[in-house]
Design an enzyme around this catalytic site. Structure first.
Site, PDB file in Angstrom:
ATOM      1  N   ALA A  68       0.837  -1.198   0.000  1.00 24.44           N
ATOM      2  CA  ALA A  68       0.000   0.000   0.000  1.00 24.44           C
ATOM      3  C   ALA A  68       0.874   1.251   0.000  1.00 24.44           C
ATOM      4  O   ALA A  68       1.965   1.255   0.578  1.00 24.44           O
ATOM      5  CB  ALA A  68      -0.890  -0.003   1.233  1.00 24.44           C
ATOM      6  N   GLY A 113       1.038  -5.759   0.558  1.00 21.45           N
ATOM      7  CA  GLY A 113       0.074  -5.978  -0.529  1.00 21.45           C
ATOM      8  C   GLY A 113       0.725  -6.450  -1.822  1.00 21.45           C
ATOM      9  O   GLY A 113       0.071  -7.085  -2.653  1.00 21.45           O
ATOM     10  N   GLU A 116       0.850 -10.021  -1.329  1.00 22.20           N
ATOM     11  CA  GLU A 116      -0.546 -10.509  -1.363  1.00 22.20           C
ATOM     12  C   GLU A 116      -1.074 -10.579  -2.801  1.00 22.20           C
ATOM     13  O   GLU A 116      -1.821 -11.491  -3.150  1.00 22.20           O
ATOM     14  CB  GLU A 116      -1.438  -9.601  -0.514  1.00 22.20           C
ATOM     15  CG  GLU A 116      -1.169  -9.768   0.976  1.00 22.20           C
ATOM     16  CD  GLU A 116      -2.102  -8.922   1.813  1.00 22.20           C
ATOM     17  OE1 GLU A 116      -1.969  -7.680   1.751  1.00 22.20           O
ATOM     18  OE2 GLU A 116      -2.957  -9.486   2.507  1.00 22.20           O
ATOM     19  N   GLU A 136       3.285  -6.555   7.236  1.00 25.54           N
ATOM     20  CA  GLU A 136       2.293  -5.656   7.845  1.00 25.54           C
ATOM     21  C   GLU A 136       2.370  -5.563   9.366  1.00 25.54           C
ATOM     22  O   GLU A 136       2.166  -4.492   9.934  1.00 25.54           O
ATOM     23  CB  GLU A 136       0.872  -6.084   7.451  1.00 25.54           C
ATOM     24  CG  GLU A 136       0.510  -5.788   5.999  1.00 25.54           C
ATOM     25  CD  GLU A 136       0.842  -6.922   5.049  1.00 25.54           C
ATOM     26  OE1 GLU A 136       1.637  -7.811   5.421  1.00 25.54           O
ATOM     27  OE2 GLU A 136       0.308  -6.915   3.927  1.00 25.54           O
TER      28      GLU A 136
HETATM   29  N1  COA Z   1       4.435   3.606  -0.109  1.00 29.27           N
HETATM   30  C1  COA Z   1       4.821   4.794  -0.584  1.00 29.27           C
HETATM   31  N2  COA Z   1       6.076   5.041  -1.015  1.00 29.27           N
HETATM   32  C2  COA Z   1       6.947   4.014  -0.967  1.00 29.27           C
HETATM   33  C3  COA Z   1       6.601   2.745  -0.477  1.00 29.27           C
HETATM   34  C4  COA Z   1       5.268   2.546  -0.037  1.00 29.27           C
HETATM   35  N3  COA Z   1       4.837   1.381   0.413  1.00 29.27           N
HETATM   36  N4  COA Z   1       7.698   1.956  -0.530  1.00 29.27           N
HETATM   37  C5  COA Z   1       8.678   2.703  -1.036  1.00 29.27           C
HETATM   38  N5  COA Z   1       8.242   3.948  -1.298  1.00 29.27           N
HETATM   39  C6  COA Z   1       8.982   5.088  -1.823  1.00 29.27           C
HETATM   40  C7  COA Z   1       9.940   5.620  -0.763  1.00 29.27           C
HETATM   41  O1  COA Z   1       9.264   6.463   0.136  1.00 29.27           O
HETATM   42  C8  COA Z   1      10.936   6.344  -1.623  1.00 29.27           C
HETATM   43  O2  COA Z   1      10.389   7.579  -2.048  1.00 29.27           O
HETATM   44  P1  COA Z   1      11.223   8.946  -1.858  1.00 29.27           P
HETATM   45  O3  COA Z   1      12.388   8.792  -2.801  1.00 29.27           O
HETATM   46  O4  COA Z   1      10.253   9.991  -2.267  1.00 29.27           O
HETATM   47  O5  COA Z   1      11.646   8.976  -0.427  1.00 29.27           O
HETATM   48  C9  COA Z   1      11.021   5.449  -2.874  1.00 29.27           C
HETATM   49  O6  COA Z   1       9.837   4.678  -2.868  1.00 29.27           O
HETATM   50  C10 COA Z   1      12.214   4.515  -2.817  1.00 29.27           C
HETATM   51  O7  COA Z   1      12.140   3.794  -1.601  1.00 29.27           O
HETATM   52  P2  COA Z   1      13.373   3.669  -0.561  1.00 29.27           P
HETATM   53  O8  COA Z   1      12.806   3.306   0.779  1.00 29.27           O
HETATM   54  O9  COA Z   1      14.206   4.883  -0.619  1.00 29.27           O
HETATM   55  O10 COA Z   1      14.150   2.448  -1.223  1.00 29.27           O
HETATM   56  P3  COA Z   1      14.983   1.308  -0.495  1.00 29.27           P
HETATM   57  O11 COA Z   1      15.615   0.531  -1.604  1.00 29.27           O
HETATM   58  O12 COA Z   1      15.858   1.875   0.560  1.00 29.27           O
HETATM   59  O13 COA Z   1      13.892   0.393   0.247  1.00 29.27           O
HETATM   60  C11 COA Z   1      11.823  -0.848   0.427  1.00 29.27           C
HETATM   61  C12 COA Z   1      12.880  -0.260  -0.505  1.00 29.27           C
HETATM   62  C13 COA Z   1      10.701  -1.385  -0.477  1.00 29.27           C
HETATM   63  C14 COA Z   1      12.437  -1.990   1.243  1.00 29.27           C
HETATM   64  C15 COA Z   1      11.318   0.234   1.393  1.00 29.27           C
HETATM   65  O14 COA Z   1      10.922   1.354   0.635  1.00 29.27           O
HETATM   66  C16 COA Z   1      10.131  -0.195   2.223  1.00 29.27           C
HETATM   67  O15 COA Z   1      10.302  -0.878   3.229  1.00 29.27           O
HETATM   68  N6  COA Z   1       8.916   0.224   1.837  1.00 29.27           N
HETATM   69  C17 COA Z   1       7.711  -0.034   2.594  1.00 29.27           C
HETATM   70  C18 COA Z   1       7.244  -1.430   2.331  1.00 29.27           C
HETATM   71  C19 COA Z   1       6.096  -1.813   3.234  1.00 29.27           C
HETATM   72  O16 COA Z   1       6.177  -1.802   4.449  1.00 29.27           O
HETATM   73  N7  COA Z   1       4.987  -2.206   2.609  1.00 29.27           N
HETATM   74  C20 COA Z   1       3.836  -2.688   3.316  1.00 29.27           C
HETATM   75  C21 COA Z   1       2.769  -1.690   3.307  1.00 29.27           C
HETATM   76  S1  COA Z   1       1.355  -2.331   4.182  1.00 29.27           S
END
Ligand code: COA
Length: 262
Positions: A68, A113, A116, A136
């Protein structure tokens, strides 16, 4: 049908629809716009006889889908969060019950998601840089788009509980070991592998594929005897088809069958 501007790109070629989640700057995270756009495409693919197999993948090199959109989520009132969860759960069930096979080509992070969505697909192929997880609980919520139900059905309840309670991510090799994915491959070969599998499915009878998917999905949720009745009814649907006779005739005439889905 190609729409490069949208948060979802759909490209249909040779009966295979490649659906690309297209928000690479946000790791293809799912916002309301992506939800409703994807819903529309899934509905139109259902009734499009030119599509026999669907491949879902993510734009860019890093992510399939990071779950999400948390930047959108933080601004949502509780009622809107409920609406999002309700809509995404229904959408993924629509993907699961789509009348054609869906292959997830997992090209990087598939978290929350994102994982999922892959669980709602019929077949999962991951590239070596894939990282999957139902993370989550680390955000003090639970998987809400079918994850608590589909993960235990795929990897078994013990492993699913471990993964959901810890929120731990698994890499491609572990995903293969625990049968979370069907197959792994090098990043640059991912789409080739997915398309190759899709092409093989396209060679089979479309009515048979639809009925086989229905029989497996519906039958697995019931007892064996009921499952056998579901299989029997599904088989019966293939008997009066032109394709069934075409299959037999092609075999006897030593040629490739041409199936029309009729
Ligand atoms: N929602 C919104 N934006 C997201 C996102 C999410 N779920 N996941 C990543 N992004 C965005 C980051 O905020 C970042 O944007 P920015 O450059 O404007 O700051 C961009 O995508 C790149 O992500 P970043 O975190 O810098 O890359 P990374 O390689 O260090 O890490 C992830 C990648 C996917 C491991 C990390 O972004 C993450 O843990 N995301 C959340 C995943 C999550 O918990 N999902 C479950 C949701 S219920």
């Amino acid at each position: 049908m190609t729409d490069t501007e949208s948060v979802i790109k759909v490209d249909v070629q040779d009966q295979i629809a490649v659906v690309t989640l297209n928000r690479p700057d946000a790791m293809n995270a799912i916002n309301f716009e992506m939800l409703s756009t994807l819903k529309g495409h899934i509905e139109s693919i259902r009734f499009n006889p030119d599509v026999r197999v669907v491949i879902i993948t993510g734009a860019g090199q890093k992510a399939f889908c990071a779950g999400a959109d948390l930047k959108e989520r933080v601004k949502l009132p509780e009622a809107k969060v409920r609406e999002f969860i309700y809509t995404i759960r229904r959408l993924f069930s629509d993907i699961e019950s789509l009348n054609k096979p869906v292959i997830a080509a997992i090209n990087g992070f598939a978290l929350g998601g994102g994982t999922e969505m892959t669980l709602a697909c019929d077949i999962r192929i991951a590239s070596m840089n894939a990282s999957m997880g139902l993370t989550e609980t680390r955000l003090a919520i639970i998987p809400g788009a079918g994850g608590t139900q589909r993960l235990p059905r795929i990897v078994g309840r013990g492993k699913a509980k471990e993964l959901i309670f810890t929120g731990r991510r698994v890499d491609a090799r572990e995903a293969l070991d625990i049968r979370l994915v069907n197959k792994i491959c090098e990043e640059d070969l991912l789409m080739d592998e997915a398309v190759k599998m899709a092409q093989m499915i396209c060679e089979a009878g479309p009515v048979a594929i639809e009925q086989a998917k229905y029989a497996m999905n519906a039958g697995l949720e019931t007892d064996l005897n009921t499952g056998m009745a579901i299989e029997s009814n599904a088989y019966w649907i293939t008997i009066p088809t032109q394709d069934r006779l075409e299959g037999i005739n092609a075999f006897l005439e030593k040629r490739k069958p041409v199936y029309q889905g009729k």
